[in-house]
Design a protein around this motif. Sequence first.
Motif, PDB file in Angstrom:
ATOM      1  N   GLU A   1      47.242  41.519  10.289  1.00  0.00           N
ATOM      2  CA  GLU A   1      45.934  41.784  10.898  1.00  0.00           C
ATOM      3  C   GLU A   1      45.516  40.655  11.822  1.00  0.00           C
ATOM      4  OE1 GLU A   1      42.830  43.505   8.114  1.00  0.00           O
ATOM      5  OE2 GLU A   1      41.646  42.090   9.309  1.00  0.00           O
ATOM      6  N   THR A   2      45.705  39.426  11.362  1.00  0.00           N
ATOM      7  CA  THR A   2      45.295  38.289  12.186  1.00  0.00           C
ATOM      8  C   THR A   2      46.144  38.205  13.445  1.00  0.00           C
ATOM      9  OG1 THR A   2      44.851  37.152  10.116  1.00  0.00           O
ATOM     10  CG2 THR A   2      44.758  35.835  12.115  1.00  0.00           C
ATOM     11  N   LEU A   3      47.420  38.470  13.282  1.00  0.00           N
ATOM     12  CA  LEU A   3      48.305  38.397  14.446  1.00  0.00           C
ATOM     13  C   LEU A   3      47.920  39.391  15.518  1.00  0.00           C
ATOM     14  CD1 LEU A   3      50.577  37.056  12.303  1.00  0.00           C
ATOM     15  CD2 LEU A   3      51.953  37.498  14.275  1.00  0.00           C
ATOM     16  N   ALA A   4      47.313  40.515  15.080  1.00  0.00           N
ATOM     17  CA  ALA A   4      46.982  41.557  16.050  1.00  0.00           C
ATOM     18  C   ALA A   4      45.635  41.331  16.712  1.00  0.00           C
ATOM     19  CB  ALA A   4      47.007  42.922  15.361  1.00  0.00           C
ATOM     20  N   ARG A   5      44.947  40.297  16.273  1.00  0.00           N
ATOM     21  CA  ARG A   5      43.608  40.076  16.827  1.00  0.00           C
ATOM     22  C   ARG A   5      43.654  39.545  18.249  1.00  0.00           C
ATOM     23  NH1 ARG A   5      40.916  38.481  11.606  1.00  0.00           N
ATOM     24  NH2 ARG A   5      39.936  40.461  11.082  1.00  0.00           N
ATOM     25  N   CYS A   6      42.533  39.697  18.924  1.00  0.00           N
ATOM     26  CA  CYS A   6      42.384  39.128  20.262  1.00  0.00           C
ATOM     27  C   CYS A   6      41.778  37.729  20.138  1.00  0.00           C
ATOM     28  CB  CYS A   6      41.476  39.998  21.121  1.00  0.00           C
ATOM     29  SG  CYS A   6      42.302  41.434  21.761  1.00  0.00           S
ATOM     30  N   PRO A   7      42.095  36.849  21.063  1.00  0.00           N
ATOM     31  CA  PRO A   7      41.668  35.454  20.935  1.00  0.00           C
ATOM     32  C   PRO A   7      40.181  35.245  20.670  1.00  0.00           C
ATOM     33  CG  PRO A   7      43.175  35.646  22.741  1.00  0.00           C
ATOM     34  CD  PRO A   7      42.938  37.030  22.251  1.00  0.00           C
ATOM     35  N   LEU A   8      39.339  36.076  21.274  1.00  0.00           N
ATOM     36  CA  LEU A   8      37.909  35.836  21.100  1.00  0.00           C
ATOM     37  C   LEU A   8      37.425  36.214  19.714  1.00  0.00           C
ATOM     38  CD1 LEU A   8      36.482  36.821  24.587  1.00  0.00           C
ATOM     39  CD2 LEU A   8      36.932  34.572  23.663  1.00  0.00           C
ATOM     40  N   GLU A   9      38.294  36.851  18.937  1.00  0.00           N
ATOM     41  CA  GLU A   9      37.924  37.155  17.563  1.00  0.00           C
ATOM     42  C   GLU A   9      38.189  35.971  16.641  1.00  0.00           C
ATOM     43  OE1 GLU A   9      38.818  41.430  16.332  1.00  0.00           O
ATOM     44  OE2 GLU A   9      40.188  41.142  18.006  1.00  0.00           O
ATOM     45  N   PHE A  10      38.787  34.897  17.215  1.00  0.00           N
ATOM     46  CA  PHE A  10      39.062  33.702  16.415  1.00  0.00           C
ATOM     47  C   PHE A  10      37.938  32.700  16.600  1.00  0.00           C
ATOM     48  CE2 PHE A  10      43.949  33.728  15.979  1.00  0.00           C
ATOM     49  CZ  PHE A  10      44.003  35.093  16.027  1.00  0.00           C
ATOM     50  N   SER A  11      37.815  31.774  15.657  1.00  0.00           N
ATOM     51  CA  SER A  11      36.849  30.686  15.839  1.00  0.00           C
ATOM     52  C   SER A  11      37.481  29.644  16.763  1.00  0.00           C
ATOM     53  CB  SER A  11      36.528  30.051  14.487  1.00  0.00           C
ATOM     54  OG  SER A  11      37.650  29.294  14.037  1.00  0.00           O
ATOM     55  N   GLY A  12      36.673  28.676  17.190  1.00  0.00           N
ATOM     56  CA  GLY A  12      37.159  27.657  18.126  1.00  0.00           C
ATOM     57  C   GLY A  12      38.372  26.913  17.619  1.00  0.00           C
ATOM     58  N   GLY A  13      38.305  26.484  16.364  1.00  0.00           N
ATOM     59  CA  GLY A  13      39.424  25.754  15.789  1.00  0.00           C
ATOM     60  C   GLY A  13      40.668  26.607  15.690  1.00  0.00           C
ATOM     61  N   MET A  14      40.487  27.869  15.323  1.00  0.00           N
ATOM     62  CA  MET A  14      41.632  28.769  15.204  1.00  0.00           C
ATOM     63  C   MET A  14      42.253  29.044  16.566  1.00  0.00           C
ATOM     64  SD  MET A  14      40.147  31.475  12.457  1.00  0.00           S
ATOM     65  CE  MET A  14      41.504  32.612  12.361  1.00  0.00           C
ATOM     66  N   ARG A  15      41.401  29.133  17.573  1.00  0.00           N
ATOM     67  CA  ARG A  15      41.919  29.394  18.915  1.00  0.00           C
ATOM     68  C   ARG A  15      42.766  28.229  19.389  1.00  0.00           C
ATOM     69  NH1 ARG A  15      36.918  31.751  20.405  1.00  0.00           N
ATOM     70  NH2 ARG A  15      36.192  29.752  21.179  1.00  0.00           N
ATOM     71  N   GLN A  16      42.308  27.043  19.069  1.00  0.00           N
ATOM     72  CA  GLN A  16      43.054  25.862  19.472  1.00  0.00           C
ATOM     73  C   GLN A  16      44.394  25.842  18.767  1.00  0.00           C
ATOM     74  OE1 GLN A  16      43.472  24.055  22.081  1.00  0.00           O
ATOM     75  NE2 GLN A  16      41.342  23.435  22.062  1.00  0.00           N
TER      76      GLN A  16
END
Lengths: 329, 292
Positions: free
Chosen positions: A148-163
């Motif tokens: 599920e997480t792998l299929a997410r779009c970047p903006l669905e992540f928090s700042g730290g996760m995006r980094q």
Amino acid sequence: MSQDVLLDIKDLAVEFSARRGRFQALRGIDLTLLPGQFHALVGESGAGKTVTAFTILRLLPDSARVVQGCVSFQHHDLLSMSGDVLCNVRGREISMIFQESAKYLNPSMRADRQIMESVRFHLGYSDKAAWEYTRDLFAKVGLPPDRETLARCPLEFSGGMRQRLMIAMAIACTPLLLIADEPATALNAGTQKQITGLLRKIRLESGMALLYMTHNIGLVRYSADYISIIYAGKIIESAPADILFEEPLHPYTRLLLACIPGWNKRGRRLGEIRGASPGPGDIPPGCAFHPRCPLAQPNCRETVPPLVRMKKAPHRCACFYPGKEFPQA
Amino acid sequence: MGTFHLLARKAGRLILLIFVVVTLVFFVPYIIPEGPARGVRNSDAPAFVRYGQWMLGVLRFDLGRSPLSGEKVSTLILRSFPLTLGLSLLGMGVACLIALPLGILSALRRRSLWDYAGIIFSWTVMALPGFLLGLLLLLVFAALLEIFPFFGDDAPLHFVLPVLALGLGHAAVLLRVVRASMIEELGRQYITMAVSKGLPDKMTRCRHALRNALLPVIGSLGMQFGSLLGGSLIVEQVFSLSGLGRLVLSAVHQRDFPVIQGCLIFFALMFCCLDFLAGILYAHIGPRTRVR
């Protein structure tokens, strides 16, 4: 140096053309990076850190021009490389992570696809292999490796996760050098330490060299091997980290180190450097720091001090009066 | 499920909108100066009763009868609708076929020959009113070159010029939207990131930017479909095609109010549904943001 140098930047000068005219973003960058080294490039906003990073990978916009100098990676000149060869260097040998993860990640492309395209192109993996590899990368950088997480779009992540996602993308093809342009700046303090720690861990595991741009010298104090200080588009001091902190020579560096807040300075005023850093458009003649320098003499206004080797090599400093005592105010 | 709630909300809004439109259309015969309801007609029945009768009729798809031909309005509409729909869809198809590749190409190769050709095409065609474009096409291809026939609506050949007349105008507008949107996306930072990954330049930039660039284009298409339907009115008149547009025009000329009302509702319904579909498409393709 007997060791094989990984990245060698010599006297790099970059100019931007704007409507108001041309201005110098880099006025002479000298930087040497060894394999596996954690080299921190420290400087204020506008000093030229990002321009340096972009110049190495040739990501500068058309309005920018390299006026002089050379950038060589494993003894290959990056600046004159053809586009096709450069494609094999980017992402594969040299990778980059950027400051604002939200802007630098494609908002409508799934996270796993963004990593997979790199892996499939450079390493030739099949779709399935690439996905599994991506999932393992996720785990490596501390992201939940579930479907599920792998299929997410970047903006669905928090700042730290995006980094972390950006880091995963950058290390996917195990590059020899990772350029990190202020990766932790846009994050809160706790996450900053986590991200810097993650980069250190990855470096130790893979032997990857890290060129880390930051304005926060305190952040890299205990993790960097080597620190270069950049001011107004020029490297003004460069030394192994412990030597730099023990015996800083350039007045700017010394004042900068005095500004670091620390628990042992409790109760005292926060240090500051009077005046403001010059923007690319109005750099003072001679030594760019002279208007703010407590050691400034008339010759500082006339000539630009060259970056020279100090007695305690490999320490280099661009000042006519390195290490001189500050006058008592 | 987030998507279900989203759909339910959108569907709810759609129904509300149609309800409002139908109510407004009810008042048309009373407002228009030459409306038949201005005078004495069922004047004994109070307002809300008439309204109720009207609403019930609409719900049962009974829009009354045309006082001129005596036929049921719904029959007339359903008979003329396929032609208009076909014309509009084909027109949109032509517009996309011209505008999308040209727009993307223009954005990728700015200031090239393609780019200038596209701009000239855009400005020229946008300056021409719809009926003039139709007449010009007739003049060139039917009268002078004699490739396509003038009138008629049985053979497929009859539809080439009308579709072109409708599609070219929208292609011109769409081209500018596609080009501008693509240029904007190509300038974004995630393109820099994609390039820094070492993927081959042009293709990567195009692929990354396209999906995001298409979002405003879909929005624009949704809005344009409304004017496509309206444009078909003119085209049907110029090319003498018996579609919904022509039906409405002649109804207006002849003050055939039941037909006018029926057509108004029908057009509004089509437009609302398409807007709804565009909204769903947008939500599906677009970036998904974190719900805090």
